[in-house]
Design a protein around this motif. Structure first.
Motif, short mmCIF file in Angstrom:
data_model
loop_
_atom_site.label_atom_id
_atom_site.label_comp_id
_atom_site.label_asym_id
_atom_site.label_seq_id
_atom_site.Cartn_x
_atom_site.Cartn_y
_atom_site.Cartn_z
N LEU A 226 0.95 -1.22 0.02
CA LEU A 226 0.16 0.08 -0.19
C LEU A 226 1.03 1.46 -0.04
CD1 LEU A 226 -2.86 1.06 0.10
CD2 LEU A 226 -2.78 1.34 2.48
N GLY A 227 2.00 1.22 0.85
CA GLY A 227 2.67 2.45 0.91
C GLY A 227 3.48 2.79 -0.27
N GLU A 228 3.91 1.48 -1.38
CA GLU A 228 4.57 1.81 -2.45
C GLU A 228 3.47 2.36 -3.29
OE1 GLU A 228 6.55 -2.21 -3.55
OE2 GLU A 228 6.21 -1.58 -5.55
N GLN B 216 12.28 17.05 -3.34
CA GLN B 216 12.59 16.87 -2.23
C GLN B 216 11.21 16.72 -1.53
OE1 GLN B 216 15.63 19.35 -0.59
NE2 GLN B 216 14.32 20.08 0.87
N THR B 217 10.34 17.29 -1.67
CA THR B 217 9.09 17.19 -0.92
C THR B 217 8.54 16.11 -1.04
OG1 THR B 217 8.78 19.50 -1.01
CG2 THR B 217 6.93 18.10 -0.49
N SER C 174 7.01 10.73 0.75
CA SER C 174 6.75 9.34 0.68
C SER C 174 7.44 8.64 1.84
CB SER C 174 7.55 8.68 -0.48
OG SER C 174 7.70 9.76 -1.47
N ALA C 175 8.47 9.14 2.47
CA ALA C 175 9.19 8.41 3.39
C ALA C 175 8.29 8.48 4.64
CB ALA C 175 10.61 9.07 3.83
N VAL C 176 7.72 9.51 4.91
CA VAL C 176 6.61 9.61 6.15
C VAL C 176 5.30 8.94 5.87
CG1 VAL C 176 5.26 11.20 7.26
CG2 VAL C 176 7.39 12.21 6.61
N MET C 177 4.99 8.79 4.82
CA MET C 177 3.73 7.81 4.50
C MET C 177 3.98 6.52 4.78
SD MET C 177 1.53 7.92 1.31
CE MET C 177 2.97 7.08 0.80
N PHE C 178 5.29 5.94 4.29
CA PHE C 178 5.63 4.82 4.35
C PHE C 178 5.67 4.19 5.67
CE2 PHE C 178 7.67 1.18 2.50
CZ PHE C 178 7.21 1.22 0.98
N VAL C 179 6.19 5.23 6.60
CA VAL C 179 6.43 4.97 8.07
C VAL C 179 5.10 4.82 8.57
CG1 VAL C 179 7.39 6.03 10.26
CG2 VAL C 179 8.54 6.06 8.28
N LEU C 180 4.24 5.67 8.31
CA LEU C 180 3.04 5.88 8.75
C LEU C 180 2.11 4.57 8.55
CD1 LEU C 180 1.61 9.38 8.57
CD2 LEU C 180 2.50 8.33 10.60
#
Lengths: 341, 336, 377
Positions: free
Chosen positions: A269-271, A305-306, A311-317
């Motif tokens: 899902l994150g991907e 950059q944003t 994406s990183a934050v969303m992946f982590v969440l």
């Protein structure tokens, strides 16, 4: 359990920190001075220095980092140098298209993976099993954009049953009244079944192309889990109680086989949510992926950059959500082994 | 003691794995009377677990029961459909497995797993009544604070307690026959003694017949009335329990008994180990399957060419049925 | 074997030769940090081995027996310093292992080897049997490649495997053969002490006998000292010269084989011995006569303050002194040590004749930090 949750949250914060540092560093070492890019090749070096000072590039790194991250979490994502719009606005406009595609693709991928894994493992079906495994290999070996082109050739150019690479709706169709700005949902809310159908048809090919490699991965994982769990003695015990085969399978094999799949589902899902640059490109999908594609070409680094950070934050969440879900539904995580008598 | 609980005739089970056919159970026949406790002894790969699953109709593909009659309480259950068998399993014939840590579903409460065993046969029972009955069953297997512990998950129970739960599930519907496959192998010695005592009490109270599958001859002696020694898918020697310890007639039975470490025989040098390995069940030798390892028949053409039929012999500790060409001769020798 | 005129006897059966200590534990304790136990999952220390003192003599087979959670496998690992001790020390041939640095320890390791229980898990599936046996020689840089290969093949031959089999990988072998490979790997370095951690419990009865015979033969040939860990008392009785009985990380009793099995002094040894099923006629009557073990094996997480066996003890249960005070170790007879306030008060009545037993129970014997079982009340 409180501790488990605290640890997971702390870990997530750490992961986000790591991602921000990485994104920050990468952008600082990439070739191309942003001030130079903004001002163009003809600008004087004084002007470049002045702009560097203005955007804080002459400050110590940690000050820059602090500014960068506090801006990020306040939603000040800067401005696209190429068209001057705020990055937040640009991404905000395009996010619903990406999210809609991601969710659609996730749902069909999961359904297909679960269905086929069940088909190939429930009872002994060597031939079905071989076909499913073969199909999943195909998914692994085929690059998604190639599959996307293939799908277009078959279903659009040849069979004419699905729309071509024209984005989210046909040219004549009007978008439904914006509520979630996901067209299928908004169309349903507005009661416009025609538009809903139109939007859904546009989702199918990109959804398939986006999901194929994750489908291959999930179906193999699920198949292995199901096979393993259905050999567990507790399945035999359940059958020994007099349970029908399917009942024993549904009550005891499925929950135990799906539990370890949660993590994989979260990753997938994150991907999907991070969007696919290539798939969106092929289908002219007006999502974040296309935006980033253009931004990379133009070295529009505020957007890139944003995007990386988001994406990183969303992946982590997503992963945090999965971990917390475990803590809720798996008794072995929820309840400590050492019971107090 | 005369009423038959279970009668198995000519049971054969194979696993067809594409390239080769594994003969796990080969033409096994036996009778089990009400309250009888039959010990089935064998090493790994002798087919003893496949036998248990065959009787319950739980052989999964690629395995299948190719032949045989299984008469339970006067009715042949071997030809029943899976749905019809569902009404028999857990109700008339129940199963306890070896490893208590994997015999219970880790994500379901103990209570729900016991309840399931009850409701599958009596779907109309009221919830409170089923729960009460489940708590009773837990108490019956000596688990204290039963009501409260119904809501625990398996990982909150110790190994011994899990095996008690497995037994509670098996006896939930008062089955005529209980098949216990290595029920104490994974337990500590002291826990094992307690579980055997529990089984003792329960099968006496419920007049249950038991098939106890084990590799441990000591447990057979401690628990069983009769014994069947299984080798390469066949019962090579069946008898009352004392016979096997007093006059083991089949060379395999004798060898199995002798290779258990016995401090009394320290002075006799190395343990009399059985040479070689159990046969490959997909490529069984013609003749007696023990012949290649047999101290008696290893070099005899008869043993390699001709499969022995069961011989009824009578020894100092009762009668036995022995699949060995030399059964009569041997019982005279061992019965000194 | 140095004096040609003397009759050759198995070393394990020669108590007079087994006199010098080779491995000594003094006040050995091991504490694990264990998570769990309360809803916050805080870590707290759990004493898995509690003040253990033992002496293993050169040339003997020393048995460590007990049920799951008694700490026998942890103790074995501490004895070779595969695990660090929390307190106390271990002397190997007079050298305090706890003071050695990494290199010194590595050099000494050659003389102390380990054979694991699980012949499936302890062999690398990608290596051939020959390479597995050769590897320790490589690690310790002994000989050149040809010599190493030769030594490995000889060792494999000693355990009954052919040169042709040396080229095969572990999956091509049966359980018993894999255990032979594990033994060859440990013995190829010609160690002085070998710790055998449940070497036969994963094997079939008929194969167990083959492996026991092999171990006895090698001990005789090489003059080895064994520390033999087992949950199976009958096997320990058959194989060991002296035996220590452990319960919840403490030594309950240490004695010569004959003394321990014919005249056990600790109530725990007694209940352990009488719980072992014996393959002799009339077992059922015997079993119903003897007393039932009380309760389940306790947990080191909730070790009673006094004697660890007190809650299950037919003698001391409820007695104040047993509840409050850990019994001191006494030596009522020469070489027979026991940690009990009332040694010898129960005896194995009637239940035990000659101790023939089989492998009963299959606890893996290691203490599981963080995964402990609740005892039935």
């Amino acid at each position: 359990m409180g501790r488990v949750i605290a640890m997971r949250v702390l870990g997530s914060v750490g992961a986000v920190f790591g991602a921000t540092v990485l994104a920050f560093m990468i952008m600082r070492v990439l070739p191309g001075n942003p001030a130079r890019l903004i001002l163009g090749p003809l600008a004087t070096s004084q002007a470049v220095t002045a702009l560097n000072h203005h955007i804080g590039l002459d400050q110590p790194l940690y000050t820059q980092y602090w500014r960068y991250i506090s801006d990020f979490f306040q939603g000040n994502w800067g401005y696209s140098y190429s068209d001057g719009a705020s990055v937040r606005k640009l991404i905000g406009e395009r996010a619903p298209a990406t999210i809609e595609l991601a969710l659609f693709s996730f749902v069909i991928t999961m359904l297909a993976a679960v269905g086929l894994a069940l088909l190939s493992t429930y009872r002994h079906r060597p031939i079905t099993d071989r076909i499913v495994r073969g199909a999943s290999y195909l998914g692994f070996g085929t690059p998604p954009f190639f599959l996307a082109l293939l799908l277009l050739i078959v279903f659009f150019s040849t069979l004419h049953i699905l729309p071509g690479p024209e984005g989210r709706l046909g040219v004549q169709a009007a978008a439904p009244a914006a509520v979630t700005r996901m067209y299928t949902i908004d169309a349903l809310l507005a009661g416009e079944l025609g538009t809903f159908w139109e939007a859904l048809k546009h989702l199918i090919l990109p959804g398939l192309a986006l999901g194929i490699s994750s489908f291959s991965f999930l179906v193999r994982l699920l198949r292995a889990n199901l096979l393993e769990v259905s050999r567990e003695p507790f399945i035999t015990v359940a059958r020994g109680k007099g349970l029908r085969r399917w009942t024993a399978f549904r009550r005891h094999a499925l929950p135990n086989a799906f539990l370890p799949t949660l993590t994989a589902g979260g990753l997938v899902l994150g991907e999907f949510l991070a969007g696919s640059v290539l798939i969106e490109r092929v289908f002219n999908w007006p999502g974040v992926g296309s935006l980033v594609f253009d931004a990379i070409v133009k070295q529009d680094y505020a957007i890139v950059q944003t995007f990386i950070l988001l994406s990183a934050v969303m992946f982590v969440l997503v992963n945090l959500a999965v971990d917390l879900l475990y803590a809720v539904i798996d008794p072995r995580v929820r309840i400590p082994t050492v019971a107090t008598a | 003691m005369d009423e038959l609980a279970l009668s198995v005739r000519n049971l054969s089970t194979v696993y067809d794995t594409g390239g080769s056919v594994v003969h796990a159970v080969r033409d096994v026949s036996f009778d089990l009377r009400r309250t009888e406790r039959l010990g089935v002894v064998g090493e790994s790969g002798s087919g003893k677990s496949a036998l248990a699953l065959s009787i319950l109709g739980l052989i999964e593909p690629p395995g299948r029961v190719v032949e045989g009659e299984i008469v339970l309480g006067g009715r042949d259950i071997s030809k029943l459909s899976d749905r019809q068998l569902g009404a028999v399993r857990g109700k008339e014939i129940a199963l306890v497995l070896q490893d208590p840590s994997s015999a219970l579903d880790p994500v379901k409460t103990i209570g729900s797993q016991i309840v399931e065993a009850l409701t599958v046969h009596e779907p109309d029972l009221r919830r409170a009544a089923v729960r009460r009955r489940a708590a009773e069953l837990l108490r019956e297997v000596d688990i204290s604070q039963a009501e409260r512990r119904l809501d625990d998950y398996p990982h909150q129970y110790s190994g011994g307690m899990r095996q008690r739960v497995a037994i509670a599930i098996a006896i939930a519907n008062n089955p005529r026959v209980l098949i216990a496959d290595e029920p104490t192998t994974a337990l500590d010695v002291t826990t094992q003694a307690q579980v055997l005592a529990l089984l003792d009490r329960l099968v006496d109270e419920h007049r249950t017949a038991v098939i106890l599958i084990t590799h441990n001859l000591g447990i057979v002696s401690d628990f069983c009335d009769s014994v069947a020694v299984m080798y390469a898918g066949r019962f090579v020697e069946t008898s009352g329990v004392d016979h096997i310890f007093v006059a083991p007639t089949h060379p395999y039975s004798e060898a199995l008994l002798k290779c258990v470490p016995n401090p009394e025989r320290l002075a006799e040098g190395p343990l009399p180990a059985i040479s070689g390995f159990p046969p490959d069940l997909s490529q069984l030798p013609s003749g007696c399957s023990f012949a290649p390892r047999c101290p008696v028949g290893r070099d005899l053409p008869q043993c390699h060419e001709q499969a022995p039929v069961p011989h009824r012999v009578s020894g100092p500790a009762g009668e036995a049925s022995v699949e060995c060409h030399f059964a009569e001769q041997r019982i005279r020798e061992v019965a000194v | 074997m140095s004096e040609p005129s003397a009759p050759v006897e198995p070393i394990a059966r020669q108590p007079e030769r087994a006199s010098q200590p080779i491995l000594q534990a003094e006040g050995l304790s091991k504490v694990f940090e264990v998570r769990g136990g309360d809803r916050f999952g805080r870590k707290h220390p759990v004493t898995v081995l509690d003040d253990i003192s033992l002496t293993v003599r050169r040339g003997e087979s020393f048995g460590l027996v007990g049920e799951s959670g008694c700490g026998k496998s942890t103790l074995a690992r501490c004895l070779l310093r595969l695990l660090e001790l929390s307190a106390g020390r271990v002397l190997f041939d007079g050298v305090d292992l706890t003071t050695l640095d990494r290199d010194e320890l590595r050099a000494l390791r050659r003389r102390m080897q380990f054979v694991f229980q699980d012949p499936f898990a302890s062999l690398d599936p990608r290596m051939t049997a020959g390479a597995i046996v050769e590897e320790p020689l490589e690690i310790h840089e002994l000989g050149d490649q040809r010599e190493r290969r030769q030594a490995a093949l000889e060792m494999l031959a000693d355990v009954g495997l052919t040169a042709e089999q040396a080229r095969r990988r572990p999956h091509a072998f049966s359980g018993g053969q894999r255990q032979r490979i594990g033994i060859a790997r440990a013995f190829v370095l010609r160690p002085e002490v070998v710790i055998l951690d449940e070497p036969i419990s994963a094997l079939d009865v008929s194969v167990q006998a083959q492996v026991l015979n092999l171990l006895a033969k090698l001990q005789e040939q090489l003059g080895l000292t064994y520390v033999f860990i087992s949950h199976d008392l009958a096997v320990a009785e058959y194989f060991c010269d002296r035996v220590a009985v452990l319960y919840l990380g403490q030594v309950m009793e240490v004695a010569d084989r004959s003394a321990l099995f014919s005249d056990p002094l600790h109530p725990y040894s007694v209940s352990l011995l009488s719980a072992v099923p014996v393959p002799l006629a009339g077992g059922r009557a015997r079993r119903t006569e003897r007393p039932q073990p009380i309760g389940e094996v306790g947990s080191v997480i909730e070790r009673p303050p006094g004697c660890p066996f007190e809650p299950r003890c037919p003698v001391g249960r409820g007695r104040d002194i047993c509840r409050a005070e850990r019994p001191p170790i006494t030596e009522p007879a020469a070489g027979h040590q026991v940690a009990c306030h009332f040694p010898g008060e129960v005896s194995v009545h009637g239940a035990r004749r000659n101790g023939a037993g089989t492998n009963a129970g299959d606890g893996d014997g290691t203490a599981h930090p963080g995964h402990t079982e609740t005892a039935a009340q």
